[in-house]
Design an enzyme around this catalytic site. Structure first.
Site, PDB file in Angstrom:
ATOM      1  N   CYS A 116      -0.790   3.307  -6.604  1.00 56.41           N
ATOM      2  CA  CYS A 116      -0.398   1.984  -6.144  1.00 56.41           C
ATOM      3  C   CYS A 116       1.052   1.762  -6.510  1.00 56.41           C
ATOM      4  O   CYS A 116       1.481   2.130  -7.590  1.00 56.41           O
ATOM      5  CB  CYS A 116      -1.263   0.915  -6.790  1.00 56.41           C
ATOM      6  N   CYS A 154       0.870  -1.164   0.000  1.00 55.91           N
ATOM      7  CA  CYS A 154       0.000   0.000   0.000  1.00 55.91           C
ATOM      8  C   CYS A 154       0.914   1.222   0.000  1.00 55.91           C
ATOM      9  O   CYS A 154       2.123   1.098  -0.121  1.00 55.91           O
ATOM     10  CB  CYS A 154      -0.890  -0.030   1.233  1.00 55.91           C
ATOM     11  N   THR A 155       0.341   2.373   0.141  1.00 56.61           N
ATOM     12  CA  THR A 155       1.158   3.578   0.153  1.00 56.61           C
ATOM     13  C   THR A 155       1.811   3.763   1.531  1.00 56.61           C
ATOM     14  O   THR A 155       3.025   3.757   1.652  1.00 56.61           O
ATOM     15  CB  THR A 155       0.317   4.812  -0.229  1.00 56.61           C
ATOM     16  N   GLY A 156       0.990   3.894   2.577  1.00 57.63           N
ATOM     17  CA  GLY A 156       1.520   4.205   3.898  1.00 57.63           C
ATOM     18  C   GLY A 156       1.854   3.020   4.777  1.00 57.63           C
ATOM     19  O   GLY A 156       2.539   3.163   5.778  1.00 57.63           O
ATOM     20  N   ASN A 157       1.351   1.824   4.433  1.00 57.25           N
ATOM     21  CA  ASN A 157       1.565   0.611   5.227  1.00 57.25           C
ATOM     22  C   ASN A 157       1.199   0.834   6.686  1.00 57.25           C
ATOM     23  O   ASN A 157       1.905   0.418   7.597  1.00 57.25           O
ATOM     24  CB  ASN A 157       3.004   0.110   5.083  1.00 57.25           C
ATOM     25  N   SER A 158       0.051   1.488   6.914  1.00 56.44           N
ATOM     26  CA  SER A 158      -0.372   1.723   8.290  1.00 56.44           C
ATOM     27  C   SER A 158      -1.777   1.196   8.568  1.00 56.44           C
ATOM     28  O   SER A 158      -2.126   0.980   9.726  1.00 56.44           O
ATOM     29  CB  SER A 158      -0.339   3.218   8.610  1.00 56.44           C
ATOM     30  N   CYS A 159      -2.569   0.947   7.520  1.00 57.06           N
ATOM     31  CA  CYS A 159      -3.970   0.622   7.750  1.00 57.06           C
ATOM     32  C   CYS A 159      -4.423  -0.599   6.930  1.00 57.06           C
ATOM     33  O   CYS A 159      -4.448  -1.726   7.426  1.00 57.06           O
ATOM     34  CB  CYS A 159      -4.809   1.861   7.429  1.00 57.06           C
ATOM     35  N   ARG A 160      -4.770  -0.391   5.650  1.00 59.18           N
ATOM     36  CA  ARG A 160      -5.337  -1.480   4.844  1.00 59.18           C
ATOM     37  C   ARG A 160      -4.391  -2.648   4.651  1.00 59.18           C
ATOM     38  O   ARG A 160      -4.786  -3.802   4.809  1.00 59.18           O
ATOM     39  CB  ARG A 160      -5.786  -0.951   3.474  1.00 59.18           C
ATOM     40  N   SER A 161      -3.147  -2.371   4.318  1.00 62.45           N
ATOM     41  CA  SER A 161      -2.194  -3.467   4.119  1.00 62.45           C
ATOM     42  C   SER A 161      -1.943  -4.215   5.428  1.00 62.45           C
ATOM     43  O   SER A 161      -1.739  -5.431   5.433  1.00 62.45           O
ATOM     44  CB  SER A 161      -0.875  -2.953   3.533  1.00 62.45           C
ATOM     45  N   ASP A 202       6.773  -0.798   7.249  1.00 63.23           N
ATOM     46  CA  ASP A 202       8.064  -0.885   6.579  1.00 63.23           C
ATOM     47  C   ASP A 202       8.016  -0.387   5.142  1.00 63.23           C
ATOM     48  O   ASP A 202       6.992  -0.508   4.470  1.00 63.23           O
ATOM     49  CB  ASP A 202       8.550  -2.342   6.564  1.00 63.23           C
ATOM     50  N   ASP A 207      -9.578   3.958   1.677  1.00 57.81           N
ATOM     51  CA  ASP A 207      -8.747   4.230   2.850  1.00 57.81           C
ATOM     52  C   ASP A 207      -9.622   4.842   3.941  1.00 57.81           C
ATOM     53  O   ASP A 207     -10.039   5.994   3.830  1.00 57.81           O
ATOM     54  CB  ASP A 207      -7.619   5.188   2.481  1.00 57.81           C
ATOM     55  N   THR A 227       5.031  -3.894  12.048  1.00 55.72           N
ATOM     56  CA  THR A 227       5.788  -2.671  11.808  1.00 55.72           C
ATOM     57  C   THR A 227       5.418  -2.114  10.439  1.00 55.72           C
ATOM     58  O   THR A 227       5.012  -2.855   9.548  1.00 55.72           O
ATOM     59  CB  THR A 227       7.307  -2.941  11.861  1.00 55.72           C
ATOM     60  N   SER A 229       4.029  -7.014   4.902  1.00 55.89           N
ATOM     61  CA  SER A 229       3.369  -5.871   4.280  1.00 55.89           C
ATOM     62  C   SER A 229       4.341  -4.703   4.279  1.00 55.89           C
ATOM     63  O   SER A 229       5.236  -4.622   5.115  1.00 55.89           O
ATOM     64  CB  SER A 229       2.063  -5.515   4.993  1.00 55.89           C
ATOM     65  N   CYS A 273      -4.219  -0.514  -2.279  1.00 55.81           N
ATOM     66  CA  CYS A 273      -4.648   0.880  -2.309  1.00 55.81           C
ATOM     67  C   CYS A 273      -5.777   1.020  -3.339  1.00 55.81           C
ATOM     68  O   CYS A 273      -5.812   0.313  -4.323  1.00 55.81           O
ATOM     69  CB  CYS A 273      -3.489   1.818  -2.607  1.00 55.81           C
TER      70      CYS A 273
END
Length: 142
Positions: free
Chosen positions: A86, A7-14, A62, A103, A60, A32, A79
């Protein structure tokens, strides 16, 4: 079986997708990453996953750079919004898939509406990754 979820930010969906896929089968190595990794997890994503018994709090956030030299069975982008790009992954990959989701961290409105968006996206990710696991991944694991 190795799966990388991007994903873009690797904080939520991924992170949610990572948690679900890992919970389906311990034989799958799931990682992820993000093209612009935020370095932290979205607290609401952690919260809504914990409510259904999946703890992603130790994950984490990453950068995709960490995984570029590895070989993957699947690289899956999650994304979805038109405002996001993406990531492209040019590593050694057997299967590339795109499974786009909204998102929820971009939701605007009342606290109740925002929370409902996290639930909706979580449940959509669960359904999408469950289908992928049942129809494609599980048969390959034997």
């Amino acid at each position: 079986m190795k799966v990388l979820i991007l994903c873009t930010g690797n904080s939520c969906r991924s992170q949610m997708a990572h948690g679900f896929l890992q919970s389906f089968d311990a034989r799958i190595q799931v990682e992820s990453a993000g093209t612009e990794a935020s370095g932290k997890l979205n607290h609401k994503a952690v919260e809504v996953m914990k409510e259904i018994g999946i703890d992603i709090s130790s994950h984490t956030s990453d950068s995709v750079e960490k995984y570029l030299d590895e070989e993957w069975d699947y690289v899956i982008t999650v994304c979805g919004g038109a405002n996001e790009s993406c990531p492209a992954f040019i590593g050694k990959v057997k299967h590339r898939l795109h499974m786009g989701y909204d998102d929820p961290s971009h939701a605007v409105g009342t606290p109740e509406f925002i929370q409902s968006e996290y639930y909706r996206v979580r449940d959509e990710i669960n359904a999408g990754f469950r289908k992928l696991y049942d129809e494609e991944i599980k048969p390959q694991l034997g």
